[in-house]
Design an enzyme around this catalytic site. Structure first.
Site, mmCIF file in Angstrom:
data_model
loop_
_atom_site.group_PDB
_atom_site.id
_atom_site.type_symbol
_atom_site.label_atom_id
_atom_site.label_comp_id
_atom_site.label_asym_id
_atom_site.label_seq_id
_atom_site.Cartn_x
_atom_site.Cartn_y
_atom_site.Cartn_z
ATOM 1 N N ARG A 91 22.241 -7.078 -15.936
ATOM 2 C CA ARG A 91 21.924 -5.855 -16.329
ATOM 3 C C ARG A 91 23.076 -4.884 -16.156
ATOM 4 O O ARG A 91 23.126 -3.615 -16.257
ATOM 5 C CB ARG A 91 20.704 -5.277 -15.632
ATOM 6 C CG ARG A 91 19.138 -5.676 -16.270
ATOM 7 C CD ARG A 91 18.115 -5.170 -15.554
ATOM 8 N NE ARG A 91 17.950 -6.016 -14.536
ATOM 9 C CZ ARG A 91 17.124 -5.752 -13.254
ATOM 10 N NH1 ARG A 91 16.392 -4.558 -13.345
ATOM 11 N NH2 ARG A 91 16.806 -6.718 -12.298
ATOM 12 N N GLU A 131 4.823 -13.138 -5.126
ATOM 13 C CA GLU A 131 5.708 -12.442 -6.053
ATOM 14 C C GLU A 131 4.944 -11.586 -7.170
ATOM 15 O O GLU A 131 3.888 -12.090 -7.140
ATOM 16 C CB GLU A 131 6.397 -13.611 -6.671
ATOM 17 C CG GLU A 131 7.608 -14.403 -5.732
ATOM 18 C CD GLU A 131 8.427 -13.207 -5.260
ATOM 19 O OE1 GLU A 131 9.350 -12.557 -6.085
ATOM 20 O OE2 GLU A 131 8.501 -13.037 -3.874
ATOM 21 N N ALA A 152 75.645 24.188 -7.033
ATOM 22 C CA ALA A 152 74.692 23.936 -8.142
ATOM 23 C C ALA A 152 74.810 23.051 -9.330
ATOM 24 O O ALA A 152 75.999 23.016 -9.689
ATOM 25 C CB ALA A 152 74.271 25.343 -8.446
ATOM 26 N N ASN A 166 21.028 -3.379 -9.603
ATOM 27 C CA ASN A 166 20.939 -4.229 -10.659
ATOM 28 C C ASN A 166 21.558 -3.822 -11.960
ATOM 29 O O ASN A 166 21.804 -4.500 -12.780
ATOM 30 C CB ASN A 166 19.296 -4.300 -10.901
ATOM 31 C CG ASN A 166 18.829 -5.158 -9.963
ATOM 32 O OD1 ASN A 166 19.179 -6.365 -9.510
ATOM 33 N ND2 ASN A 166 17.609 -4.511 -9.384
HETATM 34 C C1 UD1 Z 1 13.209 -11.764 -4.207
HETATM 35 C C2 UD1 Z 1 12.123 -12.144 -3.566
HETATM 36 C C3 UD1 Z 1 10.989 -10.728 -3.774
HETATM 37 C C4 UD1 Z 1 11.642 -9.786 -3.231
HETATM 38 C C5 UD1 Z 1 13.001 -9.208 -3.819
HETATM 39 C C6 UD1 Z 1 13.722 -8.143 -3.293
HETATM 40 C C7 UD1 Z 1 11.712 -14.511 -3.897
HETATM 41 C C8 UD1 Z 1 11.318 -15.414 -4.506
HETATM 42 N N1 UD1 Z 1 11.506 -13.212 -4.204
HETATM 43 O O1 UD1 Z 1 12.969 -11.495 -5.922
HETATM 44 O O2 UD1 Z 1 9.935 -11.165 -2.911
HETATM 45 O O3 UD1 Z 1 10.894 -8.304 -3.081
HETATM 46 O O4 UD1 Z 1 13.860 -10.508 -3.821
HETATM 47 O O5 UD1 Z 1 14.766 -8.018 -4.144
HETATM 48 O O6 UD1 Z 1 12.900 -14.865 -3.083
HETATM 49 N N2 UD1 Z 1 19.558 -15.603 -5.939
HETATM 50 C C9 UD1 Z 1 20.386 -16.865 -5.598
HETATM 51 N N3 UD1 Z 1 20.010 -17.801 -6.228
HETATM 52 C C10 UD1 Z 1 18.936 -17.836 -7.252
HETATM 53 C C11 UD1 Z 1 17.965 -16.789 -7.183
HETATM 54 C C12 UD1 Z 1 18.644 -15.504 -6.692
HETATM 55 O O7 UD1 Z 1 21.482 -16.898 -5.155
HETATM 56 O O8 UD1 Z 1 18.616 -18.672 -7.426
HETATM 57 C C13 UD1 Z 1 20.103 -14.335 -5.136
HETATM 58 C C14 UD1 Z 1 20.516 -13.192 -6.143
HETATM 59 O O9 UD1 Z 1 22.040 -13.308 -6.437
HETATM 60 C C15 UD1 Z 1 20.114 -12.017 -5.421
HETATM 61 C C16 UD1 Z 1 18.954 -12.523 -4.639
HETATM 62 O O10 UD1 Z 1 18.957 -13.544 -4.356
HETATM 63 O O11 UD1 Z 1 21.123 -11.649 -4.598
HETATM 64 C C17 UD1 Z 1 17.557 -12.043 -5.102
HETATM 65 O O12 UD1 Z 1 17.550 -12.585 -6.374
HETATM 66 P P1 UD1 Z 1 16.619 -11.755 -7.333
HETATM 67 O O13 UD1 Z 1 16.223 -12.698 -8.570
HETATM 68 O O14 UD1 Z 1 17.067 -10.366 -7.531
HETATM 69 O O15 UD1 Z 1 15.189 -11.462 -6.567
HETATM 70 P P2 UD1 Z 1 13.642 -12.359 -6.861
HETATM 71 O O16 UD1 Z 1 13.688 -13.645 -6.808
HETATM 72 O O17 UD1 Z 1 13.531 -11.378 -8.336
#
Ligand code: UD1
Ligand code: CA
Length: 489
Positions: A20, A163, A431, A236
């Site tokens: 995004r 979630e 100058a 994001n």
């Molecule tokens: C996650 C949480 C959710 C919480 C939210 C807060 C889980 C399953 N869910 O949501 O409960 O409210 O964060 O923002 O954990 N990342 C990785 N590898 C991956 C996936 C994500 O490194 O495979 C990292 C992303 O770069 C980011 C963070 O983890 O920094 C969160 O990832 P994102 O996809 O935004 O969070 P959700 O899983 O949707």
């Protein structure tokens, strides 16, 4: 609260794509307050002094890895494989530490949550260790919880996280959200992750499942609820990044004011957290202070001034100036409309005035370059006065050369120093002098040919022009025609 907390590890999750942002630059490399998002996350992680600091990477791996290494060369990198989810990311983080015995607390944070402070993270660790928890999660009450994981409670105890995509109606009504920041017992975490599956709405290995597994094992799980939404807020897209950047600045400016800086207009003042301001400094509207800038007591900066890595001494004044890599010593005056480039050092009570550009120049105490000029690759002694419009011609088209000017020197307007050239102490220039040869102490350098006035030239060569008419009139008043015989041209 006296025992120092030193977690076994902090694992910073930074593998996500961040689409995004609409950018070829990885999301976590976007900056606020002069530091990348991942840089802020690493700073906070480092501040709690973990034995191991691990960043989990995948998206644009090499670019992110290089940036992390540059920001914190002691941080370890873990590569996440193709199995998606925060649980898998943490598992990969732990695998990178496979050679070490991990006991005690493992903290998990995100690379895109830049306002989290060491103080709040420390509170989380204290709560976790104080209660002897298996897991402690940082949560917040929000008005719009859509998209977040929800904290499921039985009274004071947390029984799990669901979630948003997996939640039912009643669970979606819960407004206490999971920040994604946790303290885990190292052994519980490793054991629980091995049991987490990908059977959920997103087909991901959820870190959040660790909470219910830990409880199932008989472990205690609780939450630290923060009132400070900003500290758990992720960016994001660029709109959220801007909002977080503005809030970070608001906090930094407020902290500066509380520490003794007068800020006239916080709305137009941007101060990076890396900047140091001593007591009784004043920052006027439209000022940006970046990087390792240091402003000493009593200095006044602005209005409309941008300084990057500039050291400003006590009582100095810097007005409408753009500067980087410069040093202004005590009582120095700079501006208005001055461009200080790297290597500029202005000595005590010296002055670099209006419409001056300087680069790699050392100006001695009380010396003045007051108006309109360029000084580059030069050294000026003490108590010298450099006249209006002086220029160091430092570049011969191939190489740069130095101009060395002594103390108590007086140079007249529009002197050009053709470097390499030296002027001794107490020397003068006339100058318009073009100084190509060294000037001995106390000598006057003049290089301009004798002036000749070609009388009547305008009348002969510009007949009928307004200048010719004006000259004629002046001549009549003086009893001259203004058009007499003149010397040859
Ligand atoms: C996650 C949480 C959710 C919480 C939210 C807060 C889980 C399953 N869910 O949501 O409960 O409210 O964060 O923002 O954990 N990342 C990785 N590898 C991956 C996936 C994500 O490194 O495979 C990292 C992303 O770069 C980011 C963070 O983890 O920094 C969160 O990832 P994102 O996809 O935004 O969070 P959700 O899983 O949707
Ligand atoms: Ca998400």
């Amino acid at each position: 609260m006296t025992t120092p907390v030193r977690p076994a590890a902090v694992i910073v999750l930074a593998a996500g794509a961040g689409t995004r942002m609409k950018s070829s630059v990885p999301k976590i490399l976007h900056t606020l307050g002069g530091t990348s998002m991942i840089g802020h996350a690493l700073n906070t992680a480092r501040a709690v002094e973990p034995e191991h600091l691990v960043a989990v990477v995948r998206h644009q791996r090499d670019r992110v890895a290089a940036h992390i290494a540059q920001h914190d060369d002691a941080a370890k990198l873990a590569d996440q494989d193709e199995i998606p989810g925060t649980g898998r990311a943490v598992e990969c983080g732990l695998e990178a530490l496979a050679g070490h015995t991990l006991t005690g607390t493992v903290v998990v944070t995100y690379g895109d949550v830049p306002l989290l402070t060491p103080a709040l993270l420390t509170d989380l660790i204290f709560e976790h260790e104080g209660k002897g928890n298996a897991v402690t999660v940082l949560s917040a009450e929000v008005s719009d919880p859509a998209g977040y994981g929800r904290i499921l409670r039985q009274g004071d105890e947390v029984i799990g996280i669901v979630e948003h995509k997996d939640a039912d109606e009643s669970q979606r009504a819960i407004r206490e959200i999971n920040s994604g920041i946790y303290a885990f017992d190292a052994e519980v975490l490793a054991r629980a992750l091995a049991q987490v599956s990908v059977e959920n709405a997103q087909g991901e290995k959820y870190l959040t499942d660790v909470l219910s597994i830990a409880r199932g094992e008989g472990g205690r799980v609780s939450a630290v609820v923060t009132e400070d939404r900003w500290q758990v807020e992720g960016a994001n897209d660029r709109v959220q990044l801007q909002a977080l950047g503005a809030e970070l600045n608001r906090r930094t400016v407020e902290a500066a004011m509380r520490a003794g800086t007068t800020v006239i207009d916080p709305a137009t003042t941007w101060i990076e957290p890396t900047v140091a301001l001593e007591q009784d400094t004043t920052v006027l509207p439209g000022t940006q202070l970046h990087g390792a800038t240091h402003i000493a007591e009593g200095a006044v900066i602005g209005p409309d001034t941008t300084l990057t890595d500039v050291t400003v001494g006590p009582g100095a004044q810097v007005t409408r100036t753009h500067g980087s890599g410069a040093v202004i010593e005590a009582g120095g005056k700079v501006g208005p409309f001055t461009y200080l480039r790297p290597g500029t050092v202005l000595g005590e009570d010296g002055k670099i005035g209006a419409f001056y550009e300087t680069k790699n120049v050392q100006v001695g105490a009380r010396s003045k370059l007051s108006h309109l000029g360029y000084a580059g690759d030069a050294e000026i002694g003490e108590d010298s006065n450099i006249g209006c419009g002086n220029i160091t011609a430092n570049y011969d088209g191939e190489n740069k050369h130095r101009t060395v000017i002594g103390s108590h020197v007086r140079t007249s307007s529009s002197t050009v120093f053709v470097a390499p050239v030296e002027l001794g102490d107490g020397a003068y220039t006339g100058a318009g002098a073009i100084v190509r040869k060294d000037v001995q102490p106390g000598a006057l350098a003049i290089s301009v040919a004798q002036q000749r006035n070609l009388e009547g030239w305008v009348g002969r060569r510009r007949p009928g022009s307004s200048s010719a008419r004006a000259a004629e009139q002046a001549g009549q008043q003086d009893g001259h025609t203004g058009n007499t015989e003149g010397a040859g041209e």
